[in-house]
Design an enzyme around this catalytic site. Structure first.
Site, PDB file in Angstrom:
ATOM      1  N   HIS A 196     -11.204   0.846  -1.843  1.00 55.01           N
ATOM      2  CA  HIS A 196      -9.943   1.522  -2.158  1.00 55.01           C
ATOM      3  C   HIS A 196      -8.765   0.835  -1.479  1.00 55.01           C
ATOM      4  CE1 HIS A 196      -9.483   3.418   1.815  1.00 55.01           C
ATOM      5  NE2 HIS A 196     -10.770   3.707   1.785  1.00 55.01           N
ATOM      6  N   SER A 270      -5.257  -2.656  -4.644  1.00 51.61           N
ATOM      7  CA  SER A 270      -4.144  -2.811  -3.705  1.00 51.61           C
ATOM      8  C   SER A 270      -4.586  -3.519  -2.424  1.00 51.61           C
ATOM      9  CB  SER A 270      -3.537  -1.434  -3.419  1.00 51.61           C
ATOM     10  OG  SER A 270      -2.316  -1.542  -2.731  1.00 51.61           O
ATOM     11  N   ASP A 417       4.615  -0.632 -12.132  1.00 50.07           N
ATOM     12  CA  ASP A 417       4.352  -0.554 -10.692  1.00 50.07           C
ATOM     13  C   ASP A 417       5.638  -0.865  -9.923  1.00 50.07           C
ATOM     14  OD1 ASP A 417       3.460  -0.836  -8.056  1.00 50.07           O
ATOM     15  OD2 ASP A 417       1.506  -1.593  -8.697  1.00 50.07           O
ATOM     16  N   HIS A 445       1.278   2.004  -9.927  1.00 52.91           N
ATOM     17  CA  HIS A 445       0.336   1.601  -8.884  1.00 52.91           C
ATOM     18  C   HIS A 445      -0.898   2.507  -8.844  1.00 52.91           C
ATOM     19  CE1 HIS A 445      -0.428  -0.904  -5.386  1.00 52.91           C
ATOM     20  NE2 HIS A 445      -0.784   0.168  -4.697  1.00 52.91           N
TER      21      HIS A 445
END
Length: 469
Positions: A196, A270, A417, A445
């Protein structure tokens, strides 16, 4: 109108962030007093001492700190953005201090000069570094050879979920891993690791992608989603600096070693994209496919300081867009971000109950779990040491991916984003020409996954099948 809006944004940003500079200085004093009252000690912070201050390893000793080569590697993992962030208040303070030094109003000047001489004289026997007191404070246990026993801070949550790792039955040596695989004793054919992003958790994957994978896929693959060190249900050691090395080591120990993973696909979002690249470079023959979403990759122009340039790109100190404003507040201001953690993270269970009450429990709160379940120490250090501090390494990682890895590289990015522009993904393709960049319209995002999880699960299955064939 666009020019006028830009000017207004610039002017407002200068005013707002100057006020925030002053507020952070005030909060620094408040927390110094609060720490002393509640924990009976003055806690170090990154704004409390100059970057060039020379320190000793132990308060009782007078020797200059000399670090062995293995510790040098630790220091090289630490971003200078932790203790060197430009601001109007900082520049005024620096100028004032310089003037006062010229007037010889600081009695410790001679002591610093003496310490500097000691540093120079010790280079014949050991490597010596000049660094910030907070770093030394946190590394003292490792350097001195005795284990640190740092206690949980009073601003951190003490609920069972957040402190399970520190209980007698828990472990601070492995991450929380959500694992799913074939049922009825059937052996999995392949493994997939999900990582993540910043201020998130494994639920970002387990509540979206996992339920939407087909039965055929679930019968063939073992799926691993980790809570990164300092986030979700994973350990949140208060004495950790949350460096790239620590994050990667914990993933290896918790997934690759523990579950005997020999080869695997990687899916990362990310900040997790940087960890994914580091893992791929460390295990080049084991990675079957590399799928990254919204990567924070900013090629640094010549003449720019890498860490500071990336900090300004991710957190540009602007009031608009709101995503950039939030990132700027949390990443530039140590004590304001500590206040946010005190209000939001320490009381995350109350916020979750309030949210469920307002929405009549009709909206799932897994994103809140990721956003609230961390500490200030983990989020502050992870951002600066991973996104900023590792920026200089990413170019090298991409070179290795291009030259030594043969796996497919797929990059997804939402066109809307506002935190990380799609130029980041195109920059990766320029470094790794075989990378496939997929720009998803009307997604940002978060909604690059959330809200289109079924479509994304299908895209992942196609990527894995192509890699296997």
């Amino acid at each position: 109108m666009a020019i006028a809006a830009r000017i207004i944004n610039d002017v407002l940003s200068v005013v707002v962030f100057t006020l925030l500079d002053l507020l952070d200085v005030f909060l620094c004093l408040v927390y110094k007093l609060a720490d002393y009252v509640l924990e009976a000690e003055w806690k170090p912070c990154y704004c409390s001492s100059a970057r060039d201050m020379i320190l000793v390893a132990e308060r009782s000793g007078s020797k200059v700190l000399s670090l062995i080569s293995s510790t040098k590697l630790q220091l090289e993992d630490i971003s200078d953005t932790l203790y060197s962030r430009s601001s109007l208040v900082a520049e005024v303070s620096k100028t004032t201090l310089n003037e006062l030094r010229k007037l010889k109003l600081f009695g410790h000047r001679g002591a610093v000069s003496t310490a500097s001489a000691r540093v120079r004289s010790s280079t014949a026997t050991a490597t010596t570094f000049t660094t910030n007191s907070t770093i030394i404070h946190m590394l003292q246990g490792k350097i001195g050879g005795h284990k640190s026993h740092a206690a949980r801070s009073w601003i951190d949550c003490g609920c069972e979920s957040c402190t399970r790792w520190s209980s007698p039955s828990g472990s601070r040596d492995t991450l929380f891993v959500h694992a799913e695989g074939p049922q009825d004793g059937k052996m999995a054919e392949e493994d997939v690791l999900f990582i993540h992003g910043f201020i998130s958790s494994s639920a970002f994957w387990t509540e979206t992608v996992f339920p939407n994978l087909s039965e055929t896929t679930r019968s063939r693959y073992r799926l691993f989603a980790v809570d990164l060190l300092g986030f979700g249900k994973s350990p949140k050691p208060p004495d950790s600096l949350y460096t790239l090395r620590e994050h990667v080591d914990m993933i290896e120990r918790s997934v690759l070693d523990r579950f005997d993973v020999k080869s695997f696909h990687i899916v990362a979002h990310s900040l997790g994209s940087i960890l994914a690249l580091a893992l791929a470079v460390k295990h080049p023959g084991a990675v079957k496919s590399l799928t990254i979403l919204s990567p924070p990759y900013f090629p640094v122009p010549k003449g720019e300081q890498t860490t500071q340039y990336v900090l300004r790109r991710v957190a540009p100190r602007r009031v608009w867009p709101l995503m950039a404003f939030g990132a700027s507040v949390l990443c530039w201001y140590e004590h304001i971000s500590r206040t946010v953690s005190l209000i939001m993270c320490k009381n995350h269970r109350r916020w979750e109950l309030a949210f469920k009450f307002v929405t009549c429990n009709r909206i799932r709160t897994y994103l809140m779990d990721g956003f609230f379940c961390h500490t200030h120490n983990s989020s502050w250090h992870t951002f600066h040491n991973i996104i900023c501090g590792s920026a200089a390494k990413v170019d090298g990682y991409l070179d290795v991916v291009r030259e030594k890895l043969s796996c497919d590289v797929i990059v997804f990015h939402g066109r809307d984003d506002e935190l990380l522009p799609i130029d980041c993904s195109h920059a990766i393709q320029s470094k790794v020409p075989r990378a496939h960049v997929r720009i998803v319209d009307d997604k940002d995002h978060i909604t690059i996954v959330v809200g289109r999880q079924k479509a994304f699960a299908g895209e992942l299955e196609e990527i894995w099948n192509n890699a296997s064939s």
